[in-house]
Design a protein around this motif. Structure first.
Motif, PDB file in Angstrom:
ATOM      1  N   ARG A 123     -30.242 -40.107  66.622  1.00  0.00           N
ATOM      2  CA  ARG A 123     -30.329 -38.994  67.574  1.00  0.00           C
ATOM      3  C   ARG A 123     -31.614 -39.108  68.389  1.00  0.00           C
ATOM      4  O   ARG A 123     -31.618 -38.921  69.611  1.00  0.00           O
ATOM      5  N   ILE A 124     -32.699 -39.424  67.699  1.00  0.00           N
ATOM      6  CA  ILE A 124     -33.982 -39.595  68.383  1.00  0.00           C
ATOM      7  C   ILE A 124     -33.891 -40.740  69.392  1.00  0.00           C
ATOM      8  O   ILE A 124     -34.362 -40.627  70.537  1.00  0.00           O
ATOM      9  N   LEU A 125     -33.274 -41.849  68.996  1.00  0.00           N
ATOM     10  CA  LEU A 125     -33.143 -42.995  69.895  1.00  0.00           C
ATOM     11  C   LEU A 125     -32.252 -42.667  71.090  1.00  0.00           C
ATOM     12  O   LEU A 125     -32.486 -43.149  72.204  1.00  0.00           O
TER      13      LEU A 125
ATOM     14  N   ALA B 274     -41.556 -33.722  75.818  1.00  0.00           N
ATOM     15  CA  ALA B 274     -40.903 -32.431  76.046  1.00  0.00           C
ATOM     16  C   ALA B 274     -39.479 -32.433  75.495  1.00  0.00           C
ATOM     17  O   ALA B 274     -39.040 -31.454  74.880  1.00  0.00           O
ATOM     18  N   VAL B 275     -38.759 -33.530  75.709  1.00  0.00           N
ATOM     19  CA  VAL B 275     -37.368 -33.620  75.248  1.00  0.00           C
ATOM     20  C   VAL B 275     -37.298 -33.569  73.725  1.00  0.00           C
ATOM     21  O   VAL B 275     -36.487 -32.835  73.140  1.00  0.00           O
ATOM     22  N   LEU B 276     -38.149 -34.350  73.052  1.00  0.00           N
ATOM     23  CA  LEU B 276     -38.154 -34.347  71.592  1.00  0.00           C
ATOM     24  C   LEU B 276     -38.534 -32.978  71.050  1.00  0.00           C
ATOM     25  O   LEU B 276     -37.915 -32.460  70.115  1.00  0.00           O
TER      26      LEU B 276
ATOM     27  N   TYR C  53     -37.986 -31.868  67.253  1.00  0.00           N
ATOM     28  CA  TYR C  53     -38.706 -32.962  66.608  1.00  0.00           C
ATOM     29  C   TYR C  53     -40.202 -32.847  66.882  1.00  0.00           C
ATOM     30  O   TYR C  53     -40.623 -32.359  67.936  1.00  0.00           O
ATOM     31  N   VAL C  54     -40.995 -33.309  65.942  1.00  0.00           N
ATOM     32  CA  VAL C  54     -42.450 -33.264  66.069  1.00  0.00           C
ATOM     33  C   VAL C  54     -42.911 -34.532  66.776  1.00  0.00           C
ATOM     34  O   VAL C  54     -42.718 -35.639  66.272  1.00  0.00           O
ATOM     35  N   SER C  55     -43.524 -34.362  67.931  1.00  0.00           N
ATOM     36  CA  SER C  55     -43.900 -35.499  68.765  1.00  0.00           C
ATOM     37  C   SER C  55     -45.354 -35.376  69.208  1.00  0.00           C
ATOM     38  O   SER C  55     -45.909 -34.276  69.264  1.00  0.00           O
ATOM     39  N   ARG C  56     -45.955 -36.529  69.541  1.00  0.00           N
ATOM     40  CA  ARG C  56     -47.312 -36.504  70.075  1.00  0.00           C
ATOM     41  C   ARG C  56     -47.502 -37.698  71.010  1.00  0.00           C
ATOM     42  O   ARG C  56     -46.762 -38.687  70.953  1.00  0.00           O
ATOM     43  N   TYR C  57     -48.512 -37.593  71.879  1.00  0.00           N
ATOM     44  CA  TYR C  57     -48.831 -38.663  72.804  1.00  0.00           C
ATOM     45  C   TYR C  57     -49.628 -39.763  72.101  1.00  0.00           C
ATOM     46  O   TYR C  57     -50.406 -39.506  71.181  1.00  0.00           O
TER      47      TYR C  57
ATOM     48  N   TRP D 205     -42.267 -37.816  64.336  1.00  0.00           N
ATOM     49  CA  TRP D 205     -42.162 -37.817  62.879  1.00  0.00           C
ATOM     50  C   TRP D 205     -40.699 -38.017  62.501  1.00  0.00           C
ATOM     51  O   TRP D 205     -39.820 -37.257  62.924  1.00  0.00           O
ATOM     52  N   SER D 206     -40.433 -39.059  61.710  1.00  0.00           N
ATOM     53  CA  SER D 206     -39.072 -39.360  61.266  1.00  0.00           C
ATOM     54  C   SER D 206     -38.896 -38.907  59.823  1.00  0.00           C
ATOM     55  O   SER D 206     -39.592 -39.401  58.921  1.00  0.00           O
TER      56      SER D 206
END
Length: 562
Positions: free
Chosen positions: A404-406, A452-454, A459-463, A485-486
């Motif tokens: 899903r993330i991909l 923004a999409v994640l 989902y937990v995302s960072r730059y 984070w997976s």
């Protein structure tokens, strides 16, 4: 306490927020598996796809009763889960001699308690029966039977206002028209810009035709791809209800019938499943049907609730089924008047009554010192992004979290062409709107939009910023990417939306820090670059050159988290 709070956030926001999707031989019976094959039937037909029990035990939707246009319902209806809402389309009629079968619509917050639409029927200009719905690129496509079992197509922008396109033009393999007669229970699947249409003729087999324009459909072969039997349960009639794709294989949910009951013309229908790797050659489940024949349950479809598959049988009442091991937990944990509980109990192998406390071990989580909070899934701007760009549809039908993330990364990658010199500044909404005009963007924009999409999808995302070894290039060559984070891998994973890629070692996706350490250690020996949702291995750009490509492990000689 800080560690526990962040861990809970990771588990909650990293959970897939799902929304589908869409069967054993080339002319005789289903092709049997042989002992020489790598996978057994048990391997192919996973428990979560075939082992269901009713929950609740009573139907969740039925005909409205005498005096209503939909006093009775019949044949296949369709259910889609979109966001927090379940949507159902169904066929209603008053009595057996009704001159017209009409289309009804109902919604539910939980898939159990349904409310009929106030302006039903939503379509009554033509006969509509035995329908299924595919949402594709913002349009709802309804494949249904018309009068005299003639397959037809309707379209809608909102799922409520429908327009009839017309009867489907199905041709033989050589392009000649098919013989006159019924061809019903149309079931569609779309993949790689090709539409696949499964249909039955007098319930004597299931045929497959394809189309690129949805105007002319051509058989892949003029014999059925799924035939009758050899089991008694589907020896005389079959019809296909739904196709899904799970773990790289296709699964067909169909119903079948054997001989009529002694002394009558009545047949008992049952729900069955088959699997295929190419949509043409199919293997039937050796434990078909999924429910006892005497229960007469048919027109079965799967719906993913975000955590598991549910199975609904639709004719001539809607019965909801859950995975067998989930029923007890749902019954025990749901109080009177409460919504169904979807949490699962912790199962400890070999546990006995003497165990009164469990210690859970696993990868240690360290609370971040630089990142003190994460985006709120219910933030209005994140909800707007989900809804406006139909992100739920991007991952619809995909139960695997990392895929899903991909798929979300792939979606961002395809929004625009690459333009290294683009200096436009704006948030994700501004970038996506400008992309509609044909503008290209670079890695900074890909990083901004993917984050923004994640976040909007929970989902937990960072730059992450990476840079080359300046001694290699004589200067900087920085590159902006993301980490997510997976839960599947219990770790951070680097994602590059600009090139739709990430890095793996021994099949495990790597983080920015792991890449940094690997390139410093030995130049990244054993690390591979993979691209797309299918994780295809592709060549890595060289360490040096006149215009080095950023999609290489050498881009992470230096890393930082801004």
């Amino acid at each position: 306490m800080a560690t526990r709070k962040v861990l809970v956030l990771l588990l909650l926001f990293g959970t897939a927020m799902a929304g589908l999707w869409h069967a054993t031989s080339t002319g005789t019976h289903a092709a049997p598996l042989t002992a020489g094959r790598d996978r057994t039937l048990a391997d192919l037909f996973l428990k979560e796809l075939v082992d269901f029990v009713p929950e609740p035990t009573k139907p969740v939707f039925t005909g409205a009763g005498p005096g209503h246009w939909d006093a009775r319902i019949r044949e296949r209806g369709w259910i889609l889960r979109e966001g927090d809402q379940y949507r159902m389309w169904y066929t209603g009629f008053e009595h057996d001699s009704s001159p017209l079968l009409k289309l009804g619509y109902a919604t539910s917050p939980d898939g159990i308690h349904w409310t009929r639409y106030g302006k039903n029927p939503i379509y009554d200009e033509h006969w509509v029966e035995d329908m299924m719905v595919v949402r594709h690129e913002g349009t709802y496509y309804m494949f249904a039977e018309g009068k005299h079992d003639q397959a037809q197509l309707l379209t809608s922008r909102d799922g409520i206002q429908w327009k009839r396109v017309g009867q489907l033009d199905v041709r033989k393999k050589n392009g000649e028209p098919t013989e006159p007669g019924p061809y019903g229970t149309p079931t569609a699947w779309v993949e790689n810009n090709i539409w696949y249409l499964f249909y039955e003729r007098r319930d004597l087999g299931i045929w497959l035709a394809t189309s690129r324009n949805m105007k002319v459909w051509v058989n892949v072969q003029d014999e059925p791809v799924i035939t009758l039997g050899p089991g008694e349960y589907d020896k005389e009639q079959i019809a296909l209800n739904q196709i899904i794709k799970y773990n790289g294989r296709y699964y067909a949910y169909y119903h079948g019938a054997g001989a009529p009951l002694p002394g009558t013309r009545k047949r008992l229908w049952c729900t069955c499943v088959a699997t295929s790797q190419d949509l043409i050659h199919w293997v039937k489940y050796d434990k078909n049907p999924l429910f006892p024949l005497e229960e007469n349950k048919s027109s079965g479809i799967l719906v993913h609730d975000g955590q598991r598959f549910l199975l609904y049988t639709m004719h001539d009442q809607v019965i909801r089924h859950v995975p067998r091991e989930d029923k007890k937990a749902a019954t025990t944990e749901r109080g009177e008047g409460k919504q169904p509980c979807t949490t699962r109990p912790l199962l400890i192998s070999g546990a006995g009554p003497e165990i009164h406390q469990a210690t859970i071990t696993g990868p240690q989580f360290h609370a971040p010192e630089l990142f003190q909070c994460f985006e709120d899934y219910h933030n209005p701007r994140l909800k707007r992004l989900r809804d406006e760009y139909e992100l739920e549809q991007v991952v619809e039908g995909e139960p695997n979290e990392f895929r899903r993330i991909l798929k979300l990364r792939h979606w961002v990658h395809n929004r625009w062409r690459f333009d290294f010199d683009q200096n436009f500044k704006g948030d994700a909404f501004a970038i996506l709107e400008k992309a509609k005009t044909g503008c290209g963007f670079n890695c900074a924009h890909s990083m901004t939009v993917l984050h923004a999409v994640l976040s909007s999808m929970g989902y937990v995302s960072r730059y992450v910023l990476g840079d080359r070894n300046h001694e290699d290039l004589g200067g900087s060559r920085h590159h902006g990417v993301n980490e997510v984070w997976s839960n599947d891998y219990a770790k951070w994973v680097l994602l590059d939306a600009q090139y739709d890629c990430h890095f793996e070692q021994d099949g495990v996706p790597l983080s920015a820090l792991e890449l940094h350490e690997a390139v410093r250690k030995d130049g990244g020996q054993g690390v591979v670059l993979v691209r797309g949702v299918e994780r295809r291995q592709v060549p890595m750009a060289p360490r040096t050159g006149p215009q080095p490509h950023e999609a290489t492990i050498f881009s992470y000689w230096w890393v930082c988290w801004p």
